[in-house]
Design an enzyme around this catalytic site. Sequence first.
Site, PDB file in Angstrom:
ATOM      1  N   LYS A  52       0.847  -1.204   0.000  1.00  0.00           N
ATOM      2  CA  LYS A  52       0.000   0.000   0.000  1.00  0.00           C
ATOM      3  C   LYS A  52       0.884   1.256   0.000  1.00  0.00           C
ATOM      4  O   LYS A  52       0.634   2.199  -0.751  1.00  0.00           O
ATOM      5  CB  LYS A  52      -0.927  -0.006   1.231  1.00  0.00           C
ATOM      6  CG  LYS A  52      -2.045  -1.034   1.108  1.00  0.00           C
ATOM      7  CD  LYS A  52      -2.832  -1.229   2.385  1.00  0.00           C
ATOM      8  CE  LYS A  52      -3.811  -2.388   2.234  1.00  0.00           C
ATOM      9  NZ  LYS A  52      -4.509  -2.758   3.474  1.00  0.00           N
ATOM     10  N   GLN A  96      -4.333  -1.516   9.803  1.00  0.00           N
ATOM     11  CA  GLN A  96      -4.245  -2.851   9.203  1.00  0.00           C
ATOM     12  C   GLN A  96      -4.786  -3.909  10.172  1.00  0.00           C
ATOM     13  O   GLN A  96      -4.387  -3.967  11.330  1.00  0.00           O
ATOM     14  CB  GLN A  96      -2.774  -3.149   8.837  1.00  0.00           C
ATOM     15  CG  GLN A  96      -2.553  -4.453   8.100  1.00  0.00           C
ATOM     16  CD  GLN A  96      -3.189  -4.482   6.703  1.00  0.00           C
ATOM     17  OE1 GLN A  96      -3.129  -3.509   5.956  1.00  0.00           O
ATOM     18  NE2 GLN A  96      -3.808  -5.595   6.357  1.00  0.00           N
ATOM     19  N   ASP A 119     -10.801   3.086   4.347  1.00  0.00           N
ATOM     20  CA  ASP A 119     -11.167   1.665   4.200  1.00  0.00           C
ATOM     21  C   ASP A 119     -12.682   1.518   4.106  1.00  0.00           C
ATOM     22  O   ASP A 119     -13.175   0.455   3.711  1.00  0.00           O
ATOM     23  CB  ASP A 119     -10.674   0.850   5.404  1.00  0.00           C
ATOM     24  CG  ASP A 119      -9.367   0.123   5.098  1.00  0.00           C
ATOM     25  OD1 ASP A 119      -9.068  -0.088   3.905  1.00  0.00           O
ATOM     26  OD2 ASP A 119      -8.652  -0.242   6.053  1.00  0.00           O
TER      27      ASP A 119
END
Length: 292
Positions: A52, A96, A119
């Site tokens: 990412k 994460q 997200d």
Amino acid sequence: MIRLDGKETSNTIKEEIKVQVTEMKAKGERVPHLAAVLVGTDGASLTYVGSKVRSCEYVGFDSTLIQLEETITEEALLAQIDTLNKDERLDGYIVQLPLPKHIDEEKILLAIDPKKDVDGFHPANFGRMALDLDAFIPATPFGIMQLLERYKVPTSGKHCVVVGRSHIVGRPISILMSQKGPAGDATVTVAHSRTQNLAELTRQADIVVMALGIPEYLTADMVKEGAAIIDVGITRVADESHPKGYVIKGDVAFDEVAAKASYITPVPGGVGPMTIAMLLKNTLLARQWNQA
Ligand code: NDP
């Protein structure tokens, strides 16, 4: 049969974002800034976060990796989240998952400012998405919508059967595909582990979205001729003949189903590669929405 190439499409999206960032720079504007919070040293999480961050650099975003000790307390992590929420130079950030067991994931996700929740896991974003308002859409369903739209897969008036009802894939894609607009206007049936006669349903479907996580579950006898097939599944299956000792399998028996399909996503190289591209897209949107 047309293969929906997620690798190529995600590269195209990254190039489009890169062009927009170059234009922002030329105008003297601040470029989008994404941060990633990584707790602990789990190998898979490190790999995901690493790619990412590299993708951010590739498109010209600023990126910050915040690595925290596995032993960090929930309180200290919440304090870190608060700092990120208040940081005006930051457009979006991700935490994460999974987090260590002593930390309540839900509590952490709820603490993220919805305006920075790229997200799209915060209930405020999920609710906004369901109400057709501007929202950060979770990367995987967002990526599926982009594949359907860019390949002009017919969805309007079509019957779509989504297998799986998770909060990150099955449920959101079922909402998105039933909404008005591009890649939408479908009549959606959501199936799950309690569904009876699944094969009868999938055989009626013009589009099947498989998101259950059981390798090669969808076989040719379960689909009708000309159906479009989206395979979200990613499972490592042991294979000693392979240097890594495993192969990645989707939820679809690819060769036999492809022979009947009009469109199909391969695994790997289908839905998977779209995820990071859509995270970047959400970060760009965050930059645009936050400056308004
Ligand atoms: P979950 O395990 O959260 O959900 C699986 C869903 O499948 C559940 O709704 C479950 O039903 C349903 N299910 C399980 N068994 C059956 C069955 N026999 N028949 C019908 N439905 C069944 O998984 P996720 O949604 O998180 O992920 C699904 C797959 O997609 C996994 O392989 C995952 O690795 C992959 N994935 C891929 C991503 C990508 O970027 N390509 C991103 C995210 C996930 P119930 O609700 O009743 O338990």
